[in-house]
Design a protein around this motif. Structure first.
Motif, PDB file in Angstrom:
ATOM      1  N   ILE A  95      46.900 157.125  50.770  1.00  0.00           N
ATOM      2  CA  ILE A  95      47.979 156.397  50.011  1.00  0.00           C
ATOM      3  C   ILE A  95      47.395 156.723  48.044  1.00  0.00           C
ATOM      4  CG2 ILE A  95      48.884 155.032  51.304  1.00  0.00           C
ATOM      5  CD1 ILE A  95      47.639 152.580  49.820  1.00  0.00           C
ATOM      6  N   THR A  96      48.335 156.899  47.420  1.00  0.00           N
ATOM      7  CA  THR A  96      48.074 156.881  45.984  1.00  0.00           C
ATOM      8  C   THR A  96      47.889 155.607  45.630  1.00  0.00           C
ATOM      9  OG1 THR A  96      50.273 156.908  45.359  1.00  0.00           O
ATOM     10  CG2 THR A  96      49.412 159.024  45.955  1.00  0.00           C
ATOM     11  N   GLU A  97      47.272 155.390  44.372  1.00  0.00           N
ATOM     12  CA  GLU A  97      47.253 154.143  43.485  1.00  0.00           C
ATOM     13  C   GLU A  97      48.630 153.498  43.184  1.00  0.00           C
ATOM     14  OE1 GLU A  97      44.654 153.415  40.402  1.00  0.00           O
ATOM     15  OE2 GLU A  97      43.069 155.111  41.144  1.00  0.00           O
ATOM     16  N   GLN A  98      49.609 154.522  42.975  1.00  0.00           N
ATOM     17  CA  GLN A  98      50.974 154.036  42.699  1.00  0.00           C
ATOM     18  C   GLN A  98      51.692 153.238  43.844  1.00  0.00           C
ATOM     19  OE1 GLN A  98      49.551 156.900  41.987  1.00  0.00           O
ATOM     20  NE2 GLN A  98      49.290 156.598  39.575  1.00  0.00           N
ATOM     21  N   ASP A  99      51.391 153.659  45.130  1.00  0.00           N
ATOM     22  CA  ASP A  99      51.772 153.148  46.140  1.00  0.00           C
ATOM     23  C   ASP A  99      51.292 152.177  46.938  1.00  0.00           C
ATOM     24  OD1 ASP A  99      53.868 153.330  48.225  1.00  0.00           O
ATOM     25  OD2 ASP A  99      52.610 154.443  49.659  1.00  0.00           O
ATOM     26  N   SER A 100      49.986 151.685  46.233  1.00  0.00           N
ATOM     27  CA  SER A 100      49.166 150.551  46.959  1.00  0.00           C
ATOM     28  C   SER A 100      49.718 149.212  47.005  1.00  0.00           C
ATOM     29  CB  SER A 100      47.981 150.293  45.940  1.00  0.00           C
ATOM     30  OG  SER A 100      46.802 151.619  45.921  1.00  0.00           O
ATOM     31  N   PHE A 101      50.511 148.780  46.125  1.00  0.00           N
ATOM     32  CA  PHE A 101      50.872 147.525  46.356  1.00  0.00           C
ATOM     33  C   PHE A 101      51.997 147.208  47.421  1.00  0.00           C
ATOM     34  CE2 PHE A 101      50.171 146.375  41.686  1.00  0.00           C
ATOM     35  CZ  PHE A 101      49.147 145.370  41.914  1.00  0.00           C
ATOM     36  N   SER A 102      52.698 148.551  47.665  1.00  0.00           N
ATOM     37  CA  SER A 102      53.635 148.316  48.834  1.00  0.00           C
ATOM     38  C   SER A 102      52.951 147.948  50.319  1.00  0.00           C
ATOM     39  CB  SER A 102      54.632 149.536  48.844  1.00  0.00           C
ATOM     40  OG  SER A 102      53.783 150.865  49.259  1.00  0.00           O
ATOM     41  N   HIS A 103      51.538 148.155  50.110  1.00  0.00           N
ATOM     42  CA  HIS A 103      50.885 148.003  51.466  1.00  0.00           C
ATOM     43  C   HIS A 103      50.210 146.783  51.433  1.00  0.00           C
ATOM     44  CE1 HIS A 103      51.206 152.338  53.018  1.00  0.00           C
ATOM     45  NE2 HIS A 103      51.508 152.825  51.812  1.00  0.00           N
ATOM     46  N   ILE A 120      35.462 146.130  37.866  1.00  0.00           N
ATOM     47  CA  ILE A 120      35.335 147.610  37.654  1.00  0.00           C
ATOM     48  C   ILE A 120      36.517 148.375  38.105  1.00  0.00           C
ATOM     49  CG2 ILE A 120      33.643 149.585  37.663  1.00  0.00           C
ATOM     50  CD1 ILE A 120      31.490 147.464  38.182  1.00  0.00           C
ATOM     51  N   PHE A 121      36.907 148.132  39.510  1.00  0.00           N
ATOM     52  CA  PHE A 121      37.843 148.844  40.206  1.00  0.00           C
ATOM     53  C   PHE A 121      38.975 147.752  40.527  1.00  0.00           C
ATOM     54  CE2 PHE A 121      33.912 151.126  41.126  1.00  0.00           C
ATOM     55  CZ  PHE A 121      34.304 152.302  40.283  1.00  0.00           C
ATOM     56  N   GLY A 122      40.224 147.907  40.146  1.00  0.00           N
ATOM     57  CA  GLY A 122      41.199 146.860  40.430  1.00  0.00           C
ATOM     58  C   GLY A 122      41.969 147.031  42.016  1.00  0.00           C
ATOM     59  N   VAL A 123      42.705 146.020  42.246  1.00  0.00           N
ATOM     60  CA  VAL A 123      43.339 146.097  43.563  1.00  0.00           C
ATOM     61  C   VAL A 123      43.881 147.446  43.884  1.00  0.00           C
ATOM     62  CG1 VAL A 123      45.007 145.067  44.835  1.00  0.00           C
ATOM     63  CG2 VAL A 123      43.609 143.695  43.618  1.00  0.00           C
ATOM     64  N   THR A 124      44.772 147.963  42.766  1.00  0.00           N
ATOM     65  CA  THR A 124      45.525 149.237  43.237  1.00  0.00           C
ATOM     66  C   THR A 124      44.533 150.541  43.585  1.00  0.00           C
ATOM     67  OG1 THR A 124      45.680 149.736  41.041  1.00  0.00           O
ATOM     68  CG2 THR A 124      47.613 148.689  42.019  1.00  0.00           C
ATOM     69  N   THR A 125      43.414 150.528  42.741  1.00  0.00           N
ATOM     70  CA  THR A 125      42.278 151.546  42.893  1.00  0.00           C
ATOM     71  C   THR A 125      41.514 151.269  44.275  1.00  0.00           C
ATOM     72  OG1 THR A 125      42.000 151.654  40.623  1.00  0.00           O
ATOM     73  CG2 THR A 125      40.216 152.472  41.919  1.00  0.00           C
ATOM     74  N   LEU A 126      41.347 150.070  44.661  1.00  0.00           N
ATOM     75  CA  LEU A 126      40.550 149.702  45.707  1.00  0.00           C
ATOM     76  C   LEU A 126      41.331 150.167  47.220  1.00  0.00           C
ATOM     77  CD1 LEU A 126      38.808 146.560  44.946  1.00  0.00           C
ATOM     78  CD2 LEU A 126      37.812 148.666  45.118  1.00  0.00           C
ATOM     79  N   VAL A 127      42.569 149.672  47.208  1.00  0.00           N
ATOM     80  CA  VAL A 127      43.418 149.974  48.238  1.00  0.00           C
ATOM     81  C   VAL A 127      43.690 151.509  48.455  1.00  0.00           C
ATOM     82  CG1 VAL A 127      45.726 149.592  49.410  1.00  0.00           C
ATOM     83  CG2 VAL A 127      44.574 147.547  48.323  1.00  0.00           C
ATOM     84  N   SER A 128      44.020 152.147  47.486  1.00  0.00           N
ATOM     85  CA  SER A 128      43.761 153.561  47.454  1.00  0.00           C
ATOM     86  C   SER A 128      42.670 154.188  47.999  1.00  0.00           C
ATOM     87  CB  SER A 128      44.370 154.172  46.355  1.00  0.00           C
ATOM     88  OG  SER A 128      44.476 155.573  46.251  1.00  0.00           O
TER      89      SER A 128
END
Length: 281
Positions: free
Chosen positions: A138-146, A217-225
């Motif tokens: 998944i992309t960072e833009q789509d991370s929160f939906s997961h 250093i790496f936020g939530v959206t970055t980590l999930v992606s």
């Protein structure tokens, strides 16, 4: 909304916390807080319930891990700039991933076992990200939906096993009781910005950690992606996102846990944990 699981270990029931801080039972409404029941659709159905009509649970009941059916706990190492400096290592160019055994998962107030042969059991307060929908590439833009929501995690770590016994970090990260989760799974709509939360940890009343997720250093959206590029993230999986400075290994002189101590920790908006340390049998 604050979702939870309560009852004896292995027999937990689903529930939620009402606006007065009382536990209400979801027994008979959902079988558990696991799998597809962590999806946005399922959480929305729970949100539509008349909470005042749900049965009250007796006070003082044990809280279990706030999510069930976890297929893996993914740890992120050295993810706070100030913690990397404390450890004397360079800031990583990509997230450092390690795995914690699912047998390390316990309730938020269950005892921490000091493993046999341990001399360097350490503490780490961390923001946990609970996956609510399968994520793969998944992309960072789509991370929160997961993301179903967030919880407090104590990433307990045995440093000699982790760093002095050859191999990868997993030896010192996956011991029994090394992943207390909870008290609540706080749904993502309640947390406006997961990169702006204060977090802290105390041992026997002394505050060692006092940080903010803003120094990740790496936020939530970055980590999930990022993690989803290497493995499928399944509903109920937990990403524990790193710790701020103040761990025992970073003290001068170093300080480590021993049986008979009390560990308290918490994250703004996500609740608190309290554990007693005991010798593993």
């Amino acid at each position: 909304m604050k979702l939870l699981r309560y009852g004896d270990s292995g027999c937990e029931l689903p529930g939620l916390l009402d606006s007065d801080g009382r536990i209400r039972s979801l027994e008979g409404i959902v079988p558990d807080l696991a799998g597809e029941l962590l999806s946005d659709e399922s959480i929305e159905k729970i949100r539509q319930l008349d909470v005042a009509k749900l049965p009250l649970v007796e006070q003082g009941v044990r809280l279990g891990p706030c999510v069930a059916g976890t297929s893996k706990v993914i740890g992120i190492g050295l993810n706070y700039a100030d913690h990397a400096a404390e450890a004397g290592v360079e800031v990583p160019s990509e997230p450092v991933i390690f795995m914690k055994a699912t047998t390390s998962i316990t309730g938020p107030n269950d005892n921490i076992e000091i493993p046999r042969g341990s001399g360097k059991t350490d503490w780490e307060v961390e923001l946990g990200v609970v996956i609510g929908k399968r994520a793969k590439y998944i992309t960072e833009q789509d991370s929160f939906s997961h993301v179903a929501g967030y919880c407090v995690v104590n990433d307990v770590s045995e440093r000699s096993f982790q760093l002095e016994r050859s191999g990868l970090w997993d030896k010192g990260k996956g011991c029994d009781t090394f992943s207390p989760l909870g008290p609540w799974l706080v749904t993502r709509d309640e947390i406006g910005d997961p990169q702006d939360l204060n977090l802290w940890l105390e041992v026997d009343g002394h505050r060692y950690q006092n940080g903010s997720t803003s120094t990740m250093i790496f936020g939530v959206t970055t980590l999930v992606s990022y993690v989803s590029q290497f493995m499928s993230l399944m509903p109920g999986d937990v990403i524990t996102t790193g710790t701020p400075p103040g761990v025992g290994m970073g003290q001068n002189p170093k300080v480590f846990l021993k049986p008979g101590q009390t560990v308290r920790l918490g994250i703004e908006g996500l609740g608190e944990q309290e554990q007693q340390t005991v010798a593993a049998k």
